[in-house]
Write a protein that holds these residues in place. Structure first.
Motif, PDB file in Angstrom:
ATOM      1  N   GLU A   1       2.142   1.689  -3.580  1.00  0.00           N
ATOM      2  CA  GLU A   1       1.056   2.165  -4.441  1.00  0.00           C
ATOM      3  C   GLU A   1       0.813   3.661  -4.268  1.00  0.00           C
ATOM      4  OE1 GLU A   1      -1.777   2.609  -7.163  1.00  0.00           O
ATOM      5  OE2 GLU A   1      -0.455   0.872  -6.915  1.00  0.00           O
ATOM      6  N   ARG A   2       0.996   4.169  -3.064  1.00  0.00           N
ATOM      7  CA  ARG A   2       0.817   5.608  -2.849  1.00  0.00           C
ATOM      8  C   ARG A   2       1.819   6.414  -3.664  1.00  0.00           C
ATOM      9  NH1 ARG A   2      -0.081   5.159   3.730  1.00  0.00           N
ATOM     10  NH2 ARG A   2      -2.181   4.273   3.584  1.00  0.00           N
TER      11      ARG A   2
ATOM     12  N   GLU B   1       0.821  -1.214   0.000  1.00  0.00           N
ATOM     13  CA  GLU B   1       0.000   0.000   0.000  1.00  0.00           C
ATOM     14  C   GLU B   1       0.857   1.266   0.000  1.00  0.00           C
ATOM     15  OE1 GLU B   1       0.070  -1.467   4.375  1.00  0.00           O
ATOM     16  OE2 GLU B   1       0.099  -2.309   2.338  1.00  0.00           O
TER      17      GLU B   1
ATOM     18  N   SER C   1      -3.016  10.386  -1.905  1.00  0.00           N
ATOM     19  CA  SER C   1      -1.787   9.633  -1.671  1.00  0.00           C
ATOM     20  C   SER C   1      -0.622  10.550  -1.314  1.00  0.00           C
ATOM     21  CB  SER C   1      -1.428   8.798  -2.903  1.00  0.00           C
ATOM     22  OG  SER C   1      -2.362   7.763  -3.101  1.00  0.00           O
TER      23      SER C   1
ATOM     24  N   GLN D   1      -1.013  11.371   2.264  1.00  0.00           N
ATOM     25  CA  GLN D   1      -0.697  10.209   3.095  1.00  0.00           C
ATOM     26  C   GLN D   1       0.807  10.013   3.238  1.00  0.00           C
ATOM     27  OE1 GLN D   1      -2.861   7.317   0.821  1.00  0.00           O
ATOM     28  NE2 GLN D   1      -4.784   7.626   1.936  1.00  0.00           N
TER      29      GLN D   1
END
Length: 605
Positions: A118-119, A115, A148, A151
């Protein structure tokens, strides 16, 4: 004629019917009902026979499956970026960061999670969007980022990448921050820009005690607030920078922006900034011409009364790389700014910030090199060609070993400068850093674009496709080499330091003295470097050559001191003796290639 007409109708219906069946719009029974409603009995009889023949050929043939996916490499994820990086582990321990081993192991695992990876992709795919006005016409100067991006910012700031050496100073604090930053930037490079500037702004902002008391606690807070609100409503703040103007570039003393004194510590700034990095930060360090000369100011995005400060974004720059981070062109139309330091001493006020951002360029480029090796090593260990895995083929082994060797030298020099930052109260470390920040920024960042290209080539055609990270690494690689002063600026800065404070050369040579006598080839290189530094003829013209030799000899010294003979011997033969002119994949025959490959393998835990 009637029969011919029927044949035409049947043919057209058959074509129509085949399209409907093949596209799954009609089942075979539905097809028959639809067609028969429009035909005579004679036509129905003729059509029935044709439909039967046609239906025999509508079922998928076993030959329609053109291929199955094989010999392609699944994305690398779920690995520990720290545990699989022996060069990083060695240099973190050698330079005083051993106490953070458990935390670095933890964060290496975090940065390898699917994850998180992917960001990084999403932040680059969905680029920042600029909105100058709201829907009813109010000027808002708003830049919108993909979630993203926010994040990743939250992750970086929660880990203290912007603050830890300031909030918890101790031996090895900068070393461990550099190690975590090196891991973090492998996820995505663009958002590292505001993280770095926020970290580097602290010494400059401290020059104004009143501003520092209000801003520094929020700058150092391990939180992230990306909302579009005034600074006094937030508990955490980020800082950007605006130095460059279109008429001067790196020559900031030619800046034409002006600062008019309006009372207290406040000034009104007028002018144009050709690059304003990360324009959604809460404040910016800006250079402008005050009555006393070029001065440094903190310019907030919101004024103390809650109104928007007069920083008007003209556009976002369209860059080759670093696309997740917005770089803007800004006009200051009477913007409020607070003086940092004294009028006329703007360069002195901001120079510490510049030194720290240059150091982070070293970290970021070293991390980019490492991620390039990670991808090349993993891909070649999984893919076969000409009857064997790519990584087992002699020439590919030469290329991969050479790529890893570059990382070995880069991380060694970067971490040694991080240790100098931790011990900057000592004169030797201070003088070493004075040269090392520029030498390292010049050398490591300049080596990165070609390194990224060679790693990308290891993946073949896949390497240049945007959903393979190597394409992004290649686009991002030149940014650090240009940002915070291009190669010529760094080289000239080194010469300026040498001519202004000649003792810095003694400290540079003293640092390497402990390796003299260990290897005769190194001894020879040191003597050549001394001769180069003593020869002042056409000093500026020869600057790049001199800096090259300063970087290579320092890297050699550090690798010799690390004690891994396989690494130091390969580095000396391929870099020192060839004076850095070798092409990637031309390592000599008698080196320990197996050791280099093992140290570069991201899965050799």
């Amino acid at each position: 004629m009637k029969y011919q007409h029927a044949q035409i109708v049947i043919r057209r219906l058959l074509i129509y019917a085949s399209i409907l069946v093949l596209s799954n719009h009609l089942s075979q029974p539905q097809l028959e009902n639809t067609v028969q409603d429009r035909l005579s009995n004679k036509q129905k009889f003729a059509l029935a026979a044709k439909v039967q023949v046609m239906s025999d050929h509508l079922h998928p043939s076993t030959h329609t499956a053109t291929h199955i996916v094989s010999n392609q490499v699944s994305p690398l994820c779920g690995h520990n970026l720290y545990a699989g990086d022996q060069a990083l582990i060695d240099n973190t321990h050698l330079n005083g960061g051993h106490w953070a081993e458990n935390d670095l192991q933890r964060y290496g695992e975090v940065c390898g999670r699917p994850e998180m990876i992917e960001r990084g992709y999403a932040a680059n795919e969905f680029k920042p969007i600029f909105e100058s006005h709201d829907r009813i016409g109010n000027r808002i100067d708003l830049v919108r980022y993909h979630p993203s991006y926010h994040q990743l910012m939250q992750l970086a700031l929660s880990e203290g990448l912007h603050s830890s050496p300031w909030t918890t100073p101790r031996p090895g604090a900068n070393v461990t921050r550099a190690a975590k930053n090196y891991l973090h930037c492998q996820l995505e490079a663009g958002h590292s820009c505001p993280v770095t500037m926020t970290f580097a702004s602290v010494p400059s902002i401290k020059l104004n005690q009143g501003i520092a008391e209000e801003w520094i606690p929020k700058i150092l807070n391990r939180g992230y607030d990306g909302s579009n609100r005034p600074y006094f409503e937030k508990s955490s703040l980020t800082i950007g920078m605006g130095m460059t103007e279109k008429q001067g570039g790196s020559d900031v003393r030619s800046n034409t922006s002006t600062a008019l004194y309006t009372g207290g510590e406040s000034y009104e700034l007028l002018g144009h900034k050709w690059f304003m990095s990360a324009p959604m930060c809460d404040g910016f360090l800006v250079l402008a011409q005050a009555p006393g000369g070029l001065s440094c100011f903190l310019v907030p995005r919101w004024r103390p009364d809650g109104s928007k400060n007069a920083l008007e974004i003209q556009r976002l720059k369209i860059k080759a790389g670093n696309v997740s981070n917005a770089s803007s062109e800004v006009e200051m139309r009477g913007a409020l700014g607070w003086l940092l330091g004294e009028e006329g001493r703007g360069v002195n006020a901001i120079i510490k910030m510049v030194a720290l951002t240059r150091f982070d360029c070293m970290v970021g480029s070293s991390g980019g090199q490492r991620q390039a090796v990670v991808q090349a090593m993993y891909h070649t260990s999984q893919r076969k060609a000409f009857g064997q895995k790519l990584i087992d083929q002699p020439l590919m082994r030469n290329v991969l070993g050479d790529l890893q060797l570059e990382v070995e030298g880069s991380i060694a020099l970067t971490m040694r400068m991080a240790r100098a930052m931790d011990q900057e109260d000592q004169e030797h470390e201070q003088m070493l850093l004075r040269l090392g920040a520029a030498v390292g920024k010049y050398w490591i960042c300049k080596r990165s674009p070609h390194h990224a290209y060679e790693a990308m080539e290891c993946l073949g055609g896949n390497g240049v496709i945007e959903n393979f990270i190597t394409a992004r690494l290649y686009r991002d690689a030149p940014i650090n080499a240009i940002w915070e002063g291009s190669g010529n600026i760094q080289a000239l800065d080194v010469l300026r330091a040498i001519t202004k404070t000649p003792s810095v050369v003694n400290h540079w040579l003293d640092e390497m003295a402990s390796s003299v006598g260990v290897d005769s080839r190194f001894d020879k290189a040191i003597n050549l470097l001394k001769n180069e530094l003593a020869d002042l003829d056409q000093f500026e013209y020869r600057a790049r050559h001199i800096i090259d030799q300063m970087a290579i000899t320092m890297q050699t010294h550090l690798l010799l001191q690390a004690g891994n003979e396989a690494v130091s011997n390969a580095f000396i033969q391929s870099r020192l003796e060839s004076k850095g002119a070798h092409s990637t994949g031309t390592l000599p025959r008698n080196i320990d290639i197996e050791t280099l490959l093992k140290r570069g393998d991201p899965l050799s835990l």
